[in-house]
Design an enzyme around this catalytic site. Structure first.
Site, PDB file in Angstrom:
ATOM      1  N   ASP A  53       2.915   4.731  -5.545  1.00 31.71           N
ATOM      2  CA  ASP A  53       2.300   6.022  -5.254  1.00 31.71           C
ATOM      3  C   ASP A  53       3.274   7.153  -5.577  1.00 31.71           C
ATOM      4  O   ASP A  53       4.182   7.455  -4.814  1.00 31.71           O
ATOM      5  CB  ASP A  53       1.883   6.091  -3.787  1.00 31.71           C
ATOM      6  N   THR A  59      -8.851   3.170   9.255  1.00 27.97           N
ATOM      7  CA  THR A  59      -9.223   3.955  10.427  1.00 27.97           C
ATOM      8  C   THR A  59     -10.437   3.373  11.145  1.00 27.97           C
ATOM      9  O   THR A  59     -10.418   3.186  12.370  1.00 27.97           O
ATOM     10  CB  THR A  59      -9.489   5.419  10.053  1.00 27.97           C
ATOM     11  N   ASP A  66       0.835  -1.204   0.000  1.00 29.79           N
ATOM     12  CA  ASP A  66       0.000   0.000   0.000  1.00 29.79           C
ATOM     13  C   ASP A  66       0.870   1.255   0.000  1.00 29.79           C
ATOM     14  O   ASP A  66       1.790   1.379   0.812  1.00 29.79           O
ATOM     15  CB  ASP A  66      -0.899  -0.027   1.241  1.00 29.79           C
ATOM     16  N   HIS A  67       0.577   2.177  -0.893  1.00 30.32           N
ATOM     17  CA  HIS A  67       1.306   3.456  -0.971  1.00 30.32           C
ATOM     18  C   HIS A  67       2.823   3.258  -1.005  1.00 30.32           C
ATOM     19  O   HIS A  67       3.557   3.902  -0.251  1.00 30.32           O
ATOM     20  CB  HIS A  67       0.920   4.365   0.193  1.00 30.32           C
TER      21      HIS A  67
END
Length: 272
Positions: A100, A227, A78-79
């Site tokens: 990213d 989150t 991720d990212h």
């Protein structure tokens, strides 16, 4: 079973549903995510950010758990913001990497993404990239309309990079929102009409059920989550300790990740 992320998302795109991509980082979070997806008979994408730990250590645990599972599972970086992390993830056995470069110029983004695509595809690994930029929820009232994906550049970006899925900026943000989330569905529709690969939504947490359902209905095939899962896990720990003041550390951990799991199941159902 462990599969390339492209396999999962191409089917999701053709059938019009969304796949949850929760952030995971160690045994308990991986186990909770896989259990949630298995119980809902859904594929799952395990997102891992390099800030959460060692790429190789994580990969060994995730691959072991994924290979035992009965559902399709992809492991995605991720990212990924450095060339080095992307190569580490490829070497470690991830089945997808996100490159990213969303804060760079259009041309720089294309150049750096294309470089990773060439390497990853040679190894049978999927690539996700971002056009536009999904910012922080705490800055939402200030920069919500900054960095939105330009539909007119989306097709060129996809064609020139050869990516397998495109993360779009249509009004979501990472973390908790300071302000009311507004999702630009018309922009999403326009992007969908211009590109022929699955679309990804970052910042899925606390965006609102109707917003997320509309996004999936109108072209989003992967929704990133952390989150809300984290908050649900935290609250489960607090509630568990209140009624079990002599609980062991293991029992507390299990209570937290059960909260994480239940919230993830909720989202899997929401994305149909």
């Amino acid at each position: 079973m462990l599969v390339p992320m492209k396999n999962i998302l191409d089917i999701a795109k053709s059938k019009g549903y969304g796949v949850a991509a929760p952030n995971v980082w160690e045994l308990y979070s991986i186990k909770a995510a896989i259990e949630a997806a298995t119980e809902e008979k859904s594929p799952i994408i395990l997102d891992f950010h390099s800030s959460m730990g060692d790429i190789f250590e994580f990969s060994e645990i995730a691959k072991f758990m994924a290979k035992k599972a009965s559902i399709p599972i992809a492991i995605n970086l991720d990212h990924g913001q450095t060339f080095e992390d992307a190569i580490k993830a490829i070497r470690a056995g991830f089945t997808s990497v996100m490159v990213d470069r969303s804060t760079l110029s259009f041309e720089e983004n294309i150049t750096e993404v294309r470089e990773i695509v060439k390497i990853a595809h040679a190894a049978g690994i999927s690539v996700e990239a971002e056009l536009g930029h999904v910012g922080s929820g705490q800055m939402y009232e200030v920069d919500r309309t900054k960095g939105l994906t330009d539909p007119n550049k989306a097709k060129e970006f996809v064609d020139r990079t050869g990516i397998d899925c495109l993360a779009v900026a249509i009004g979501t943000a990472h973390g908790l929102y300071k302000g009311i989330p507004h999702i630009d569905i018309d922009r999403l529709k326009e992007i969908k009409n211009k590109v022929d690969i699955p679309l990804v939504l970052h910042g899925g947490s606390n965006t609102g059920d109707e917003n997320l359902k509309n996004a999936v209905k109108n072209g989003i095939s992967k929704v990133n989550l952390f989150t809300d899962l984290s908050i649900s896990g935290r609250d489960s720990i607090i509630n568990y300790i209140k009624t079990n003041d002599k609980a062991s550390l293991l029992e507390i951990f299990k209570a937290g990740f059960d909260g994480y799991k239940q919230k993830l199941k909720y989202y899997i159902k929401l994305f149909k």
